[in-house]
Design an enzyme around this catalytic site. Structure first.
Site, short mmCIF file in Angstrom:
data_model
loop_
_atom_site.label_atom_id
_atom_site.label_comp_id
_atom_site.label_asym_id
_atom_site.label_seq_id
_atom_site.Cartn_x
_atom_site.Cartn_y
_atom_site.Cartn_z
CD1 TRP A 102 40.35 36.70 50.11
CD2 TRP A 102 42.49 36.88 49.32
NE1 TRP A 102 40.71 35.53 50.12
CE2 TRP A 102 42.10 35.60 49.94
CE3 TRP A 102 43.69 37.59 49.17
CZ2 TRP A 102 43.16 34.57 49.73
CZ3 TRP A 102 44.57 36.32 49.08
CH2 TRP A 102 44.58 35.00 49.41
CG ASP A 172 39.28 40.24 44.82
OD1 ASP A 172 38.78 39.31 44.05
OD2 ASP A 172 40.11 39.93 45.82
CE LYS A 196 40.20 31.36 45.16
NZ LYS A 196 40.47 32.79 45.88
C1 LIG Z 1 41.58 33.57 46.23
C2 LIG Z 1 41.24 35.07 46.44
C3 LIG Z 1 42.24 35.98 46.21
C4 LIG Z 1 43.75 35.58 45.92
O1 LIG Z 1 43.79 34.93 44.87
P1 LIG Z 1 45.17 34.60 44.09
O2 LIG Z 1 44.96 34.42 42.45
O3 LIG Z 1 45.81 33.47 44.94
O4 LIG Z 1 46.16 35.93 44.19
C5 LIG Z 1 42.04 37.18 46.30
N1 LIG Z 1 40.53 37.86 46.48
C6 LIG Z 1 39.48 36.70 46.76
C7 LIG Z 1 38.42 37.41 46.98
C8 LIG Z 1 39.98 35.41 46.88
O5 LIG Z 1 39.08 34.63 46.81
#
Ligand SMILES: *Cc1c(COP(=O)(O)O)cnc(C)c1O
Length: 361
Positions: A102, A172, A196
């Site tokens: 990511w 993030d 999540k």
């Molecule tokens: C799942 C995830 C993403 C991607 O998320 P989307 O909503 O599918 O774009 C980005 N960063 C992290 C840390 C993730 O766990």
């Protein structure tokens, strides 16, 4: 009705009480005669839902008034482009730490708009650790410094934040949102997809320090301009209404049933310890992450034998522990034990692993 324990990395489990409330309110939301799914986002009733969601989030995370809270669409992945478009507006430089897929994707996207300096990476050991950071390698005049706080695929987390001085830190936090208290004032921006730990898929929560807004590049599409969404209270266009409603229920669950983020953290530590203690004592199963950087949310592990891994994943599924297969880049297994995974789910998984180990010696 038999509910399984879902160890998926996302979308993932939601608290059962939230699902029950949503079910009870499905056809007639509080006497309106309609479902939240059908409601105008400009209605009085929906206005109350989205306002309550924001104020609950502010209360639970202790978000100061000089931060905007935005409920957007497009997932965390859309922010990979929105972040440079909105914030690479001074020197056009930004620092990124690459701790997994990511962060790597975010850095690559930013590289399309400006000068990206990869401060450190843990790619050399399949992202099984958080690299030690040397402040002297940071770009002094960077527009921002970017990290992925909890690395969903690899199961690592920053236990200590980089000291970036006056350079705004952007994180993030998709896979550790609301898993423990976080000092928001340490960040220029925090963001994450909801699927999540916070809600079903569909909403991306962005928490942005006000003084960073209003400087987006001219080429920024209107829908990626954070200032536009801030000015319109996340109602510039139709927000992901139903997802925000479920998020509100999850926030109420954290506040009223769990008792806040300190309590949430205690619970998450307890759950993770059960699994890590077993991995550290097992002859068959081994955690893949260095102990000091282990995540509370995502726990990857292997047997060292791909056939045995596959046998375990299949047997686990049969026994009601689903989505436990690891990411293809790590192999093996990964148990995601987000907020809504009950402690019994982890206890039963460990009991199952013990039994499997006994039977497959
Ligand atoms: C799942 C995830 C993403 C991607 O998320 P989307 O909503 O599918 O774009 C980005 N960063 C992290 C840390 C993730 O766990």
């Amino acid at each position: 009705m038999a509910r399984v324990y879902n160890f998926s990395a996302g979308p993932s489990m939601l608290p059962e009480s939230v699902l029950k409330t949503a079910a009870a309110e499905m056809l007639d939301y509080k006497g309106t005669g309609e479902s939240v799914m059908e409601m105008s986002h400009r209605s009085k009733e929906y206005g109350e839902i989205i306002t309550a969601a924001e104020s609950l989030l502010r209360e639970i995370m202790n978000i100061p008034d000089n931060y905007k809270v935005l409920f957007l669409q497009g997932g965390a992945s859309t922010q990979f482009a929105a972040i440079p478009l909105n914030f690479m507006n001074g020197t056009g430089k930004a620092d990124y730490v690459v701790t997994g897929q990511w962060a790597k994707k975010a850095a690559a996207e930013a590289g399309r708009y400006g000068d990206v300096n990869i401060v450190a990476s843990s790619a050399d050991k399949t992202f099984s650790y958080i690299p030690k950071l040397d402040k002297s390698t940071f770009t002094k005049d960077a527009d921002y410094f970017y990290i992925c706080m909890n690395n969903t695929i690899y199961g690592t987390v920053y236990h200590e934040l980089p000291d970036t001085g006056d350079v705004p830190l952007i994180a993030d936090i998709s896979s550790c949102f609301l898993s423990e208290p976080l000092d928001v004032t340490k960040f220029g921006m925090l963001y994450g997809g909801a699927q999540k730990n916070v809600a079903p898929a569909g909403v991306t929560i962005c928490i942005i320090r006000e003084d960073l807004l209003g400087k987006a590049r001219d080429i920024t599409p209107t829908m990626l301009n954070y200032q536009i969404h801030a000015d319109n209270g996340s109602m510039y266009n139709t927000p992901p209404c139903y997802t925000i409603y479920i998020m509100k229920l999850v926030l109420e669950w954290i506040k009223n049933e769990v008792g806040g983020l300190e309590k949430m953290k205690e619970l998450n530590e307890k759950k993770a310890k059960i699994l890590y203690d077993f991995l550290d004592s097992s002859e068959m199963f081994k955690g893949t992450v260095v102990p000091e950087d282990r995540s509370l949310m995502n726990v990857p592990f292997v047997t060292g034998d791909t056939d045995l891994d596959a046998k375990f994943v299949a047997a686990a599924k049969e026994a009601g522990f689903i989505n436990i297969k690891g990411h293809r880049t790590v192999g093996g297994m990964r148990a995601s034990i987000y907020n809504a995974m009950p402690i019994e789910g982890v206890e039963k998984l460990v009991a199952f692993m013990k039994k499997f180990e006994e039977e497959n010696k």
